[in-house]
Motif scaffolding. Sequence first.
Motif, PDB file in Angstrom:
ATOM      1  N   TYR A 123      10.335   4.867   0.577  1.00 56.44           N
ATOM      2  CA  TYR A 123       8.976   5.265   0.932  1.00 56.44           C
ATOM      3  C   TYR A 123       8.938   5.574   2.428  1.00 56.44           C
ATOM      4  CZ  TYR A 123       7.476   3.597  -3.608  1.00 56.44           C
ATOM      5  OH  TYR A 123       7.319   3.426  -4.965  1.00 56.44           O
ATOM      6  N   ASP A 128      -3.433  -3.107  -6.446  1.00 58.60           N
ATOM      7  CA  ASP A 128      -2.607  -3.530  -5.321  1.00 58.60           C
ATOM      8  C   ASP A 128      -2.927  -4.990  -4.993  1.00 58.60           C
ATOM      9  OD1 ASP A 128      -1.847  -3.969  -2.445  1.00 58.60           O
ATOM     10  OD2 ASP A 128      -1.119  -1.914  -2.685  1.00 58.60           O
ATOM     11  N   CYS A 146      -2.269  -1.375   2.481  1.00 56.15           N
ATOM     12  CA  CYS A 146      -1.797  -1.458   1.097  1.00 56.15           C
ATOM     13  C   CYS A 146      -0.762  -0.365   0.857  1.00 56.15           C
ATOM     14  CB  CYS A 146      -2.969  -1.313   0.124  1.00 56.15           C
ATOM     15  SG  CYS A 146      -4.181  -2.650   0.272  1.00 56.15           S
ATOM     16  N   LYS A 147      -0.215  -0.352  -0.328  1.00 52.77           N
ATOM     17  CA  LYS A 147       0.829   0.617  -0.628  1.00 52.77           C
ATOM     18  C   LYS A 147       0.324   2.044  -0.553  1.00 52.77           C
ATOM     19  CE  LYS A 147       3.293  -2.637  -3.591  1.00 52.77           C
ATOM     20  NZ  LYS A 147       3.678  -2.992  -4.979  1.00 52.77           N
ATOM     21  N   SER A 148      -0.938   2.250  -0.939  1.00 50.81           N
ATOM     22  CA  SER A 148      -1.477   3.607  -0.984  1.00 50.81           C
ATOM     23  C   SER A 148      -2.143   4.036   0.316  1.00 50.81           C
ATOM     24  CB  SER A 148      -2.485   3.723  -2.127  1.00 50.81           C
ATOM     25  OG  SER A 148      -3.477   2.719  -2.002  1.00 50.81           O
ATOM     26  N   VAL A 197      -5.836   7.341   3.782  1.00 54.30           N
ATOM     27  CA  VAL A 197      -4.481   7.447   3.275  1.00 54.30           C
ATOM     28  C   VAL A 197      -3.462   7.268   4.392  1.00 54.30           C
ATOM     29  CG1 VAL A 197      -4.245   9.943   3.586  1.00 54.30           C
ATOM     30  CG2 VAL A 197      -3.021   8.809   1.705  1.00 54.30           C
ATOM     31  N   HIS A 198      -2.266   6.771   4.004  1.00 52.44           N
ATOM     32  CA  HIS A 198      -1.180   6.674   4.982  1.00 52.44           C
ATOM     33  C   HIS A 198      -0.871   8.066   5.538  1.00 52.44           C
ATOM     34  CE1 HIS A 198       0.383   2.754   3.077  1.00 52.44           C
ATOM     35  NE2 HIS A 198       0.024   2.473   4.301  1.00 52.44           N
ATOM     36  N   ASP A 229       4.324   8.806  -6.386  1.00 48.11           N
ATOM     37  CA  ASP A 229       4.359   7.768  -7.418  1.00 48.11           C
ATOM     38  C   ASP A 229       2.969   7.490  -7.998  1.00 48.11           C
ATOM     39  OD1 ASP A 229       2.981   6.164  -5.643  1.00 48.11           O
ATOM     40  OD2 ASP A 229       4.541   4.636  -5.472  1.00 48.11           O
ATOM     41  N   GLN A 283       0.862   5.189  -7.461  1.00 49.52           N
ATOM     42  CA  GLN A 283      -0.156   4.811  -6.475  1.00 49.52           C
ATOM     43  C   GLN A 283      -0.439   5.933  -5.472  1.00 49.52           C
ATOM     44  OE1 GLN A 283       2.454   2.311  -7.087  1.00 49.52           O
ATOM     45  NE2 GLN A 283       1.011   1.572  -8.616  1.00 49.52           N
ATOM     46  N   ASN A 284       0.006   7.146  -5.830  1.00 50.55           N
ATOM     47  CA  ASN A 284      -0.226   8.322  -4.984  1.00 50.55           C
ATOM     48  C   ASN A 284       0.473   8.218  -3.641  1.00 50.55           C
ATOM     49  OD1 ASN A 284      -1.380  10.905  -5.005  1.00 50.55           O
ATOM     50  ND2 ASN A 284      -3.069  10.238  -3.698  1.00 50.55           N
ATOM     51  N   ARG A 285       1.603   7.494  -3.612  1.00 47.53           N
ATOM     52  CA  ARG A 285       2.383   7.379  -2.382  1.00 47.53           C
ATOM     53  C   ARG A 285       3.468   8.450  -2.353  1.00 47.53           C
ATOM     54  NH1 ARG A 285       4.567   1.372  -2.587  1.00 47.53           N
ATOM     55  NH2 ARG A 285       4.719   1.950  -4.788  1.00 47.53           N
TER      56      ARG A 285
END
Length: 446
Positions: free
Chosen positions: A191, A241, A262-264, A287-288, A370, A372-374
Amino acid sequence: MPFPDQPFTPMLCRKIIFTLCGLMPAFIALSQVQPHVADKIVAVVGDQIVLSSEIKNSVTDLRRQGTQVPSNASCLAMEQAIISKLLMLQALKDSLPVTDKDVEAEMDQRLRYYFNQAGSEDDFAGKSAQQIKDDARESVKERMLADAMRQKITGGITISPAEVKSFFEKIPKDSLPFLESELEVYQIVFYPEASKDLEQYVINELNNFKKGVENKIHAFCSENKEECKGIKINRYNGDMDQDFLKAAFRLKQGEISAPVKCKSGFYLIQMLERRGDDATVRYVFRVHPVTDVEVNEAKAQLNVLRNAIIEKRIDFKEAASLYSENTKDRIVGPFLLSQDGSAQELKKDLAAITDKMDVGEISRPSFFVDEQNRKAVRLVYLKSRTTPHIMNLKDDYLRISQMALEEKRNQAVDKWINSKISSYFITIDDSASAGCPQLQRFASRD
């Protein structure tokens, strides 16, 4: 479980019920959130009772899960309910180590499963997570004690090649299942990390937004927006999450969290209402900020790892275990494919890669998004691919050996049960045992 299109033999029928009834008490207790009809005691084992509702619910659960249920399913479920009581009572007598902590952990896991299946806490018929756990505690402990006793009986059992061959040869040729094409696939996932400067920019933006809400400069959200009503969450929702859930359930009513990574992406969470393990929250999400620069850097890192694998300085499975950042999918496979090659369980984007690969080949790093939209990149390794065939000893030895081992374990448990029946008081209701010859070994000891 039977293979696709495999006819039901007595051994397979019994195996289905035996396997699932090992989990029966936990499933029943958690699923009994619906109103139920008048109950009846259908068997007594020592100081333990078996209820008519347990038998009906176990068969209903099998059907709900899409399992092909044999005509004598109630008889088999009754048999395994009695066996479960015997195993549990012997486990207590032998002081097998099943602690209250173990039971709590198992209930949490079961509750996550049921919540994910139901989709929302509204499907729990008004019961809170804690109420469901309280209802389930006794039956979950019974199931764990029975499993511990079964493990004590069968733990040392092994299977030899000669026994596997003998087991296979006893299967009628016209009962051998047709097995579709099957892939064994491994992947390594990276990631890409956003730059620290961009992450800090997002954090500062959310902190400023939070101050504005607390100082009443602006509202958390525009009141005419649907998200202002909030979303319902449950502490045991395994699909959400876990960092989000942990941060949310630390909040008091009306409180707003600090930015939560968080992951997303990043969240600000506000607690609107909480009732035990259920809550209503609303949030602001950013978003990241992962750019093509970070994606390409991750691809370059994966390329280095790919070269190391090709040069045999490390094998793919070891590299996946050490370096893959997606624990859930660290080892992916096997996946069943239909005859036309379309994946039944393999995700479409992954199937598109493996369709063009030869067995033993490692893909070049590829970009994907993925669940989670990552944004992510991965290497894919196609370890094996089978062609559709009738099950045979050469191609399916491991599968057949597991079937043979399971039968040998079941026979050991049966032998143990027969040796212990006389040690316990067992009585069975005549109407419940009618038409169930497999219950006669218990009834004869009344």
